[in-house]
Design an enzyme around this catalytic site. Structure first.
Site, PDB file in Angstrom:
ATOM      1  N   ASN A 296       2.382   5.709  -9.992  1.00 36.51           N
ATOM      2  CA  ASN A 296       1.132   5.675 -10.745  1.00 36.51           C
ATOM      3  C   ASN A 296      -0.097   5.374  -9.893  1.00 36.51           C
ATOM      4  OD1 ASN A 296      -0.633   4.931 -13.266  1.00 36.51           O
ATOM      5  ND2 ASN A 296      -0.593   3.067 -12.002  1.00 36.51           N
TER       6      ASN A 296
ATOM      7  N   LYS B 267      -4.196  15.797  -7.445  1.00 40.35           N
ATOM      8  CA  LYS B 267      -3.460  15.938  -8.709  1.00 40.35           C
ATOM      9  C   LYS B 267      -2.830  17.324  -8.835  1.00 40.35           C
ATOM     10  CE  LYS B 267      -4.340  11.740 -10.094  1.00 40.35           C
ATOM     11  NZ  LYS B 267      -3.292  10.722 -10.157  1.00 40.35           N
TER      12      LYS B 267
ATOM     13  N   ASP C 172       0.877  -1.167   0.000  1.00 42.11           N
ATOM     14  CA  ASP C 172       0.000   0.000   0.000  1.00 42.11           C
ATOM     15  C   ASP C 172       0.918   1.222   0.000  1.00 42.11           C
ATOM     16  OD1 ASP C 172      -1.531   2.207   0.726  1.00 42.11           O
ATOM     17  OD2 ASP C 172      -2.781   1.079   2.127  1.00 42.11           O
ATOM     18  N   VAL C 173       0.890   1.990  -1.084  1.00 37.92           N
ATOM     19  CA  VAL C 173       1.848   3.099  -1.218  1.00 37.92           C
ATOM     20  C   VAL C 173       1.618   4.228  -0.212  1.00 37.92           C
ATOM     21  CG1 VAL C 173       2.363   2.690  -3.665  1.00 37.92           C
ATOM     22  CG2 VAL C 173       0.502   4.267  -3.040  1.00 37.92           C
TER      23      VAL C 173
ATOM     24  N   TYR D  27      -9.826  14.315  -5.348  1.00 40.65           N
ATOM     25  CA  TYR D  27      -8.997  13.838  -6.458  1.00 40.65           C
ATOM     26  C   TYR D  27      -8.284  15.016  -7.144  1.00 40.65           C
ATOM     27  CZ  TYR D  27      -7.799  11.308 -10.787  1.00 40.65           C
ATOM     28  OH  TYR D  27      -7.132  10.738 -11.846  1.00 40.65           O
TER      29      TYR D  27
HETATM   30  P1  NAP Z   1      -7.031   1.540 -12.208  1.00 41.26           P
HETATM   31  O1  NAP Z   1      -7.180   0.681 -13.414  1.00 41.26           O
HETATM   32  O2  NAP Z   1      -8.121   1.609 -11.214  1.00 41.26           O
HETATM   33  O3  NAP Z   1      -5.655   1.169 -11.486  1.00 41.26           O
HETATM   34  C1  NAP Z   1      -5.310   1.728 -10.246  1.00 41.26           C
HETATM   35  C2  NAP Z   1      -4.107   0.979  -9.719  1.00 41.26           C
HETATM   36  O4  NAP Z   1      -3.717   1.599  -8.475  1.00 41.26           O
HETATM   37  C3  NAP Z   1      -4.377  -0.489  -9.422  1.00 41.26           C
HETATM   38  O5  NAP Z   1      -3.269  -1.253  -9.833  1.00 41.26           O
HETATM   39  C4  NAP Z   1      -4.513  -0.518  -7.898  1.00 41.26           C
HETATM   40  O6  NAP Z   1      -4.063  -1.741  -7.309  1.00 41.26           O
HETATM   41  C5  NAP Z   1      -3.531   0.569  -7.517  1.00 41.26           C
HETATM   42  N1  NAP Z   1      -3.759   1.063  -6.156  1.00 41.26           N
HETATM   43  C6  NAP Z   1      -4.874   1.590  -5.616  1.00 41.26           C
HETATM   44  N2  NAP Z   1      -4.661   1.918  -4.319  1.00 41.26           N
HETATM   45  C7  NAP Z   1      -3.370   1.580  -4.050  1.00 41.26           C
HETATM   46  C8  NAP Z   1      -2.548   1.661  -2.899  1.00 41.26           C
HETATM   47  N3  NAP Z   1      -3.009   2.186  -1.749  1.00 41.26           N
HETATM   48  N4  NAP Z   1      -1.276   1.194  -2.978  1.00 41.26           N
HETATM   49  C9  NAP Z   1      -0.792   0.677  -4.123  1.00 41.26           C
HETATM   50  N5  NAP Z   1      -1.527   0.574  -5.256  1.00 41.26           N
HETATM   51  C10 NAP Z   1      -2.795   1.021  -5.206  1.00 41.26           C
HETATM   52  O7  NAP Z   1      -6.822   3.079 -12.646  1.00 41.26           O
HETATM   53  P2  NAP Z   1      -5.938   3.762 -13.796  1.00 41.26           P
HETATM   54  O8  NAP Z   1      -6.885   4.503 -14.654  1.00 41.26           O
HETATM   55  O9  NAP Z   1      -4.987   2.830 -14.408  1.00 41.26           O
HETATM   56  O10 NAP Z   1      -5.188   4.856 -12.911  1.00 41.26           O
HETATM   57  C11 NAP Z   1      -3.782   4.874 -12.751  1.00 41.26           C
HETATM   58  C12 NAP Z   1      -3.352   6.313 -12.503  1.00 41.26           C
HETATM   59  O11 NAP Z   1      -3.692   7.111 -13.637  1.00 41.26           O
HETATM   60  C13 NAP Z   1      -4.018   6.977 -11.294  1.00 41.26           C
HETATM   61  O12 NAP Z   1      -3.078   7.773 -10.614  1.00 41.26           O
HETATM   62  C14 NAP Z   1      -5.088   7.836 -11.933  1.00 41.26           C
HETATM   63  O13 NAP Z   1      -5.426   8.928 -11.145  1.00 41.26           O
HETATM   64  C15 NAP Z   1      -4.375   8.253 -13.205  1.00 41.26           C
HETATM   65  N6  NAP Z   1      -5.259   8.740 -14.247  1.00 41.26           N
HETATM   66  C16 NAP Z   1      -6.110   7.899 -14.915  1.00 41.26           C
HETATM   67  C17 NAP Z   1      -6.927   8.412 -15.911  1.00 41.26           C
HETATM   68  C18 NAP Z   1      -7.867   7.557 -16.714  1.00 41.26           C
HETATM   69  O14 NAP Z   1      -8.604   8.112 -17.543  1.00 41.26           O
HETATM   70  N7  NAP Z   1      -7.897   6.258 -16.552  1.00 41.26           N
HETATM   71  C19 NAP Z   1      -6.890   9.777 -16.220  1.00 41.26           C
HETATM   72  C20 NAP Z   1      -6.023  10.603 -15.520  1.00 41.26           C
HETATM   73  C21 NAP Z   1      -5.211  10.073 -14.549  1.00 41.26           C
HETATM   74  P3  NAP Z   1      -5.025  -3.025  -7.017  1.00 41.26           P
HETATM   75  O15 NAP Z   1      -5.965  -3.110  -8.202  1.00 41.26           O
HETATM   76  O16 NAP Z   1      -4.064  -4.142  -6.888  1.00 41.26           O
HETATM   77  O17 NAP Z   1      -5.763  -2.707  -5.764  1.00 41.26           O
END
Ligand code: NAP
Length: 267
Positions: free
Chosen positions: A92, A169, A65-66, A165
């Site tokens: 990430n 960011k 857990d980061v 959120y």
């Molecule tokens: P996602 O598919 O929900 O993936 C999130 C990841 O974060 C999962 O691997 C999850 O691990 C991990 N995570 C959550 N809580 C954690 C914790 N406490 N410690 C360690 N790992 C943790 O979402 P994503 O879209 O790929 O998002 C990744 C990043 O991109 C985030 O920072 C998000 O804000 C950013 N982002 C995404 C978008 C978009 O459109 N998708 C847009 C802008 C920014 P588990 O599944 O193993 O729990």
């Protein structure tokens, strides 16, 4: 992605899903050994590590857990014990806990700040310590170390109903720039990638029906929802020596979402 990261060791947090998963895979394809951090989705992380190893690469899945300092310490300890050192951190891991202000609990405010912003602080701190311990190895990379913070277009675009959120960011932007300023003289590069709408689990509701996707596309001048690979390819390049003179910058990967598309027809 060819040979851009051969000989380098990367740690990607939140790599069991979505953008982190895609970046870990792309960095392995580019020749890096990859530590795949997960929080709850062990199977996805282990499968990715296995896929990379089967293809001849080096990978390990590590739970942490980061937002917890002792878990981050263990994550870096295991990663460095496995690969010898670390050249690249992709911070990430991120979550959303959405609600209008009146309904947002203090616990949900804190949780999002702790994971999204506090987690990046803890990981960056530990990564910089390792970069400095090892020092420069020019045969591996011109930089002593590289950090990529995964931010969002919501480091700039306000987002009603998501103030925790958006605050996290926005905080990443100033943390990234201040840290870049602090460590540049060590030849450590710190940058951010700010995705727009990328098709992952975090925003499934925004693209999973065609009605929702049509609404989302109004915000994207380029006319398509982003894919994980759009971000992953850029992350490989940004971590590589091809981007050696880039530090303190945010790269928006958003199909033009930052171009105020609402103004398009109001000229
Ligand atoms: P996602 O598919 O929900 O993936 C999130 C990841 O974060 C999962 O691997 C999850 O691990 C991990 N995570 C959550 N809580 C954690 C914790 N406490 N410690 C360690 N790992 C943790 O979402 P994503 O879209 O790929 O998002 C990744 C990043 O991109 C985030 O920072 C998000 O804000 C950013 N982002 C995404 C978008 C978009 O459109 N998708 C847009 C802008 C920014 P588990 O599944 O193993 O729990």
């Amino acid at each position: 992605m060819g040979e851009l990261l051969v000989g380098q060791k990367a740690l990607v947090t939140g790599a069991s899903s979505g953008i982190g998963y895609g970046i870990a895979r792309a960095m392995a394809d580019a020749g890096a050994a990859v530590a795949i951090n997960y929080h709850s989705e062990r199977d996805e992380a282990e499968e990715l590590a296995e896929t990379i190893r089967t293809a001849g690469g080096e990978a390990i899945a590590l739970k942490a857990d980061v937002s917890k300092e002792e878990e981050v310490e263990r994550l870096f300890g295991q990663s460095i014990a496995n690969f010898g050192t670390l050249d690249i951190l992709v911070a990430n891991a991120g979550i959303q806990k959405d609600a209008p202000l009146a309904e947002m609990s203090l616990a949900d405010w804190r949780k999002v700040l702790e994971v999204n912003l506090g987690g990046q602080f803890l990981c960056a701190k530990r990564a910089v310590a390792e970069f400095l311990r090892r020092g420069s190895v020019p045969e591996v990379s011109r930089a002593t170390g590289k950090i990529i913070c995964i931010s969002s277009v919501h480091d700039v675009i306000p987002w009603a109903g998501h103030i925790n959120y958006a605050a996290s960011k926005g905080g990443i932007q100033m943390m990234m720039k201040s840290l870049a300023q602090e460590v540049a003289h060590h030849r450590i590069r710190v940058n951010a990638i700010a995705p727009g709408a990328i098709r992952t689990a975090i925003n499934r509701a925004a693209w999973s029906t065609s009605k929702a996707e049509q609404k989302l596309l109004k915000l994207i001048p380029y006319g398509r929802v982003g894919e994980v690979e759009d971000v992953a390819k850029a992350a490989v390049w940004l971590a590589s020596d091809e981007a050696d003179y880039i530090t303190g910058t945010t790269l928006y990967i958003d199909g033009g979402m930052m171009l105020y598309p609402g103004f398009r027809d109001n000229g």
